[in-house]
Design an enzyme around this catalytic site. Structure first.
Site, PDB file in Angstrom:
ATOM      1  CG  LEU A 157     -44.096 -14.621 -55.181  1.00 55.55           C
ATOM      2  CD1 LEU A 157     -43.926 -13.460 -56.148  1.00 55.55           C
ATOM      3  CD2 LEU A 157     -42.822 -15.459 -55.105  1.00 55.55           C
ATOM      4  CE1 TYR A 158     -51.371 -19.040 -55.043  1.00 56.70           C
ATOM      5  CE2 TYR A 158     -51.973 -18.918 -52.718  1.00 56.70           C
ATOM      6  CZ  TYR A 158     -52.244 -19.346 -54.005  1.00 56.70           C
ATOM      7  OH  TYR A 158     -53.370 -20.089 -54.256  1.00 56.70           O
TER       8      TYR A 158
END
Length: 250
Positions: A157-158
């Site tokens: 996600l990051y």
């Protein structure tokens, strides 16, 4: 020789109440810029500003939650007001970096990561880059991550949010570069800050994978300040690793 000095320039640094952002704000002010410090924590923001002023620098704090587009655009207007109608340097540093495996990420977490890490820089550039172009110059520095290039389980996600920032960095360089606005990004490696404190031993594991073998502190701010200065006048659309050599071995 081109100078690292920033006297007479106005800089906006997001996520500047701690860590890389606070170090960057302090260094830009030390080199002569008037700095607009922004973040969600007013107490920490005012502390950063007070420390800059105590050393003879010029700084102001604006509280803002950049997960909301209207707040991002309001911040841009406030920064322009504080800067006398101009912002010459934009450092897109604010971000959240949850360490979570994909199936455990909530919808809210996904929305927040993309809103702050990707959409906020987009809106700030949309608000501030045209003015820089009209004045014939400016510098935008985006803070990315080695997780956008190196596979790290738990950081999909990051890393993907920052991979988008890297594409935007190159696209903005093509879009605004011909009009005098330089757009670059830095790739920090493992950095020990207040925000990464929750990563515990995992941070040391990441740092140990780099040739330098330790987390980085102030070196990231030095790289950002360089890219913001005239000394980097021939540097455009670059993703600069400041990671202890991690990308060399990933």
């Amino acid at each position: 020789m081109a100078s690292l000095e920033l006297t007479g320039r106005v800089a906006l640094v997001t996520g500047a109440t701690s860590g890389i952002g606070a170090a960057t704000a302090a260094l830009l002010a030390q080199r002569g810029a008037r700095v607009v410090v922004t973040g969600r924590d007013s107490a920490r923001g005012e502390s950063v500003v007070a420390a800059i002023r105590a050393r003879g620098g010029r700084a102001d704090f604006v509280a803002a939650d950049l997960r909301e587009a209207h707040a991002v655009r309001q911040l841009a207007r406030q920064a322009l007001d504080l800067g006398g109608g101009r912002v010459d340097i934009l450092v897109n540093n604010a971000g959240i970096y949850p360490f979570a495996f994909t199936e455990k990420a909530s919808e809210t977490e996904v929305d927040d990561v993309y809103a702050l890490n990707m959409e906020a820089p987009f809106h700030l550039v949309a608000e501030l880059a045209p003015g820089m172009a009209e004045r014939g110059g400016g510098a935008i520095v985006n803070v990315s991550t080695i997780a956008a290039a190196c596979e790290v389980a738990g950081l999909a996600l990051y890393g993907s949010s920052k991979a988008a920032v890297e594409l935007m960095t190159k696209a903005w360089a093509a879009e605004y570069g011909p009009r005098g606005v330089r757009v670059n990004a830095v790739w920090p490696g493992a950095v020990r800050t207040e925000g990464t404190a929750g990563m515990g031993e995992f941070l040391d594991v990441l740092a140990a994978q780099a040739p330098v073998g330790r987390p980085g502190p102030e070196e990231i701010a030095e790289a950002i300040a360089y890219l913001a200065s005239d000394a980097a006048s021939f540097v455009q659309g670059v993703l600069l690793p400041v990671d202890g050599g991690r990308t060399a071995v990933c």
